[in-house]
Design a protein around this motif. Sequence first.
Motif, short mmCIF file in Angstrom:
data_model
loop_
_atom_site.label_atom_id
_atom_site.label_comp_id
_atom_site.label_asym_id
_atom_site.label_seq_id
_atom_site.Cartn_x
_atom_site.Cartn_y
_atom_site.Cartn_z
N VAL A 85 15.43 -59.74 -36.99
CA VAL A 85 16.76 -59.25 -37.38
C VAL A 85 16.56 -58.37 -38.60
O VAL A 85 16.10 -58.83 -39.65
CB VAL A 85 17.72 -60.41 -37.71
CG1 VAL A 85 19.12 -59.88 -38.03
CG2 VAL A 85 17.80 -61.41 -36.54
N VAL A 86 16.88 -57.09 -38.47
CA VAL A 86 16.62 -56.12 -39.54
C VAL A 86 17.89 -55.31 -39.78
O VAL A 86 18.50 -54.81 -38.83
CB VAL A 86 15.47 -55.16 -39.17
CG1 VAL A 86 15.16 -54.22 -40.33
CG2 VAL A 86 14.22 -55.94 -38.76
N GLU A 87 18.26 -55.16 -41.04
CA GLU A 87 19.42 -54.34 -41.37
C GLU A 87 18.98 -53.01 -41.97
O GLU A 87 18.14 -52.96 -42.88
CB GLU A 87 20.33 -55.05 -42.37
CG GLU A 87 21.59 -54.23 -42.70
CD GLU A 87 22.57 -54.97 -43.58
OE1 GLU A 87 23.74 -54.56 -43.62
OE2 GLU A 87 22.17 -55.97 -44.22
N TYR A 88 19.55 -51.94 -41.42
CA TYR A 88 19.33 -50.59 -41.94
C TYR A 88 20.64 -50.13 -42.58
O TYR A 88 21.66 -50.04 -41.90
CB TYR A 88 18.91 -49.65 -40.82
CG TYR A 88 17.63 -50.06 -40.15
CD1 TYR A 88 16.40 -49.61 -40.61
CD2 TYR A 88 17.65 -50.92 -39.04
CE1 TYR A 88 15.21 -49.99 -40.00
CE2 TYR A 88 16.47 -51.30 -38.43
CZ TYR A 88 15.25 -50.84 -38.91
OH TYR A 88 14.09 -51.23 -38.30
N ARG A 89 20.57 -49.83 -43.85
CA ARG A 89 21.77 -49.46 -44.59
C ARG A 89 22.02 -47.97 -44.47
O ARG A 89 21.14 -47.19 -44.16
CB ARG A 89 21.64 -49.89 -46.05
CG ARG A 89 21.58 -51.40 -46.21
CD ARG A 89 20.95 -51.85 -47.51
NE ARG A 89 20.88 -53.31 -47.59
CZ ARG A 89 19.93 -54.05 -47.03
NH1 ARG A 89 18.97 -53.47 -46.35
NH2 ARG A 89 19.94 -55.37 -47.15
N GLY A 90 23.26 -47.59 -44.76
CA GLY A 90 23.65 -46.19 -44.69
C GLY A 90 25.15 -46.09 -44.51
O GLY A 90 25.89 -47.02 -44.86
N PRO A 91 25.63 -44.98 -43.95
CA PRO A 91 27.07 -44.85 -43.69
C PRO A 91 27.61 -45.99 -42.84
O PRO A 91 28.76 -46.40 -42.98
CB PRO A 91 27.17 -43.50 -42.98
CG PRO A 91 25.96 -42.74 -43.43
CD PRO A 91 24.89 -43.76 -43.61
N LEU A 92 26.77 -46.49 -41.92
CA LEU A 92 27.07 -47.69 -41.14
C LEU A 92 26.00 -48.73 -41.43
O LEU A 92 24.86 -48.39 -41.75
CB LEU A 92 27.08 -47.38 -39.64
CG LEU A 92 28.16 -46.48 -39.08
CD1 LEU A 92 27.90 -46.22 -37.60
CD2 LEU A 92 29.54 -47.11 -39.25
N SER A 93 26.36 -50.01 -41.29
CA SER A 93 25.37 -51.07 -41.33
C SER A 93 24.84 -51.26 -39.92
O SER A 93 25.56 -51.70 -39.02
CB SER A 93 26.00 -52.38 -41.83
OG SER A 93 25.09 -53.45 -41.68
N ARG B 297 29.17 -59.50 -39.85
CA ARG B 297 30.57 -59.29 -40.23
C ARG B 297 31.27 -58.43 -39.19
O ARG B 297 30.75 -57.41 -38.74
CB ARG B 297 30.66 -58.64 -41.61
CG ARG B 297 30.08 -59.51 -42.72
CD ARG B 297 30.33 -58.91 -44.09
NE ARG B 297 29.71 -59.72 -45.14
CZ ARG B 297 30.27 -60.80 -45.67
NH1 ARG B 297 31.47 -61.19 -45.23
NH2 ARG B 297 29.65 -61.48 -46.63
N ALA B 298 32.48 -58.83 -38.83
CA ALA B 298 33.28 -58.07 -37.88
C ALA B 298 33.70 -56.74 -38.51
O ALA B 298 33.75 -56.60 -39.73
CB ALA B 298 34.51 -58.87 -37.49
N GLY B 299 34.00 -55.79 -37.66
CA GLY B 299 34.52 -54.53 -38.15
C GLY B 299 33.71 -53.34 -37.68
O GLY B 299 32.58 -53.47 -37.21
N THR B 300 34.30 -52.19 -37.80
CA THR B 300 33.69 -50.97 -37.28
C THR B 300 32.52 -50.48 -38.11
O THR B 300 31.80 -49.57 -37.71
CB THR B 300 34.75 -49.84 -37.21
OG1 THR B 300 35.29 -49.64 -38.53
CG2 THR B 300 35.87 -50.21 -36.26
N ARG B 301 32.29 -51.09 -39.28
CA ARG B 301 31.19 -50.65 -40.13
C ARG B 301 29.88 -51.37 -39.79
O ARG B 301 28.86 -51.10 -40.40
CB ARG B 301 31.52 -50.89 -41.61
CG ARG B 301 32.81 -50.27 -42.08
CD ARG B 301 32.83 -48.77 -41.96
NE ARG B 301 31.83 -48.12 -42.80
CZ ARG B 301 31.64 -46.81 -42.83
NH1 ARG B 301 32.34 -46.02 -42.03
NH2 ARG B 301 30.74 -46.29 -43.64
N THR B 302 29.94 -52.30 -38.83
CA THR B 302 28.74 -53.04 -38.44
C THR B 302 28.41 -52.71 -36.99
O THR B 302 29.24 -52.87 -36.10
CB THR B 302 28.94 -54.56 -38.58
OG1 THR B 302 29.22 -54.87 -39.94
CG2 THR B 302 27.69 -55.31 -38.12
N MET B 303 27.19 -52.26 -36.76
CA MET B 303 26.73 -51.99 -35.40
C MET B 303 25.42 -52.73 -35.16
O MET B 303 24.50 -52.66 -35.97
CB MET B 303 26.53 -50.49 -35.18
CG MET B 303 26.26 -50.15 -33.72
SD MET B 303 25.89 -48.38 -33.43
CE MET B 303 27.36 -47.62 -34.09
#
Length: 461
Positions: free
Chosen positions: A44-52, A347-353
Amino acid sequence: MTTAATPARPIPGPRGKPILGSLLDFRRSVIQTLMEGWRQYGDVVEYRGPLSLIAITHPDHAQYILRDNAANFRHPDFEINKLKPTFRNGLVTSQGDFWSRQRKMMQPVFHTDLVQSFTNMMAETTQAALDRWDVTRERNPRVDMRVEMQRLTLNILTKASFTVDWATEAEQIIEAVTIANEYTNKRLLAPFDPPEWAPLPSVRRFVETRKAVDETVYALIAERRRDGQERGDLLSLLMRARDDAGEGMTDLELHDELISMIFAGHETVSVCLAWTWYLLSQDAQATKRLRDEVDEVLQGRPPTLGDVRRMQYTWQVLQEALRLYPPIWVLPRTPLEDDEIDGYRLRAGTRTMLFVCPYVTHRHTDFYEDPERFDPDRIAPERTANWHRYQYIPFGGGPRKCLGHEFAMLEMTVIVAMVMQRFHLEFVTGHSVEPVPMVTLRPRYGMPMIVSPRVDRPHAS
């Protein structure tokens, strides 16, 4: 996959650049960035930026998102908005109750018995394409197998859909699909999408191309409405389908599903075949085994459905090609409500993909020995009996698994067998091979092969 771990612990991943995060890395190479992230940070890896963007690799996690709790994970609005200009509101992009209705109506259309009824048509269409190769190879033996497979699979799919031979329009339709894919890929990577009325050459070319294809498909639907003839093709079956209220599809709904099948269906199959020819060209032993099986089973004649069922090694070659180069290389999702994977909060929401990535999962060293090696024997039934159900997901999984996967496997088996019967394919030495993650995982520079007839070609007795 809820656990007792602290849900607020941070998901590991690269820090990236200020504001942009890992965006520049993804623009450089999405595939390479995802592979490097998995190797360095884990499943499980998170890449930060305009979107998570959170990459999901482990089969347990893929199963949870795609099947076990699929109701909480839908296609991101970001992705849908990018794809809809090309794929409209067909199964690829529709959501919610409408998607459920359409999926339920279309399920019987892809019943195994109906799919298998297309075997002879697939063989006849492939035969005609190979006859053309016999003529054209004398002028130019070098063939781009990605383009050739796209032409052939498009013709097969349009015949299956409309009982219409689009061979004469193939070049136009191939160009249309290429334009649409390139346009869609640019949209997927662009932070801002120009409106369709914008006087930009790329936008105008896409809009004009789409209009021409729309007119062709709507004309075919109108003609079928008028004559009411049952032809046993996919259009007839879709027109006959009814929902729970007894209602059929409107012209718009028929159009959107057909467009989705044409643009997505033949593209994924043609890409897989292109990679299959490349892998075989690098492995003389696998090529000989496949050719020996084809010769033994077919005895020089076109394949029947019974023959297809007997060509086990051919099937394994295709499955291994799908493992190494899955055309649908990523499955984006977003959580509707807060959730957890391996103790990490989503987290729910359009900022998480979320990116469930078959390309990386298929190379997971906990599940595959020497995963970069082309090895059709690893797909043998006795070796896959204890596989994790979601370690191999070239067609996705869960409720949204590709409806056409049986059609695709049947079609590819017929094509590979018939090509191997008649021709020898040699990869052009020195040509650069690089997967480019567009809508599908295409070879960036095509797949050029030298086509020559088999000197030991068997003939039907």
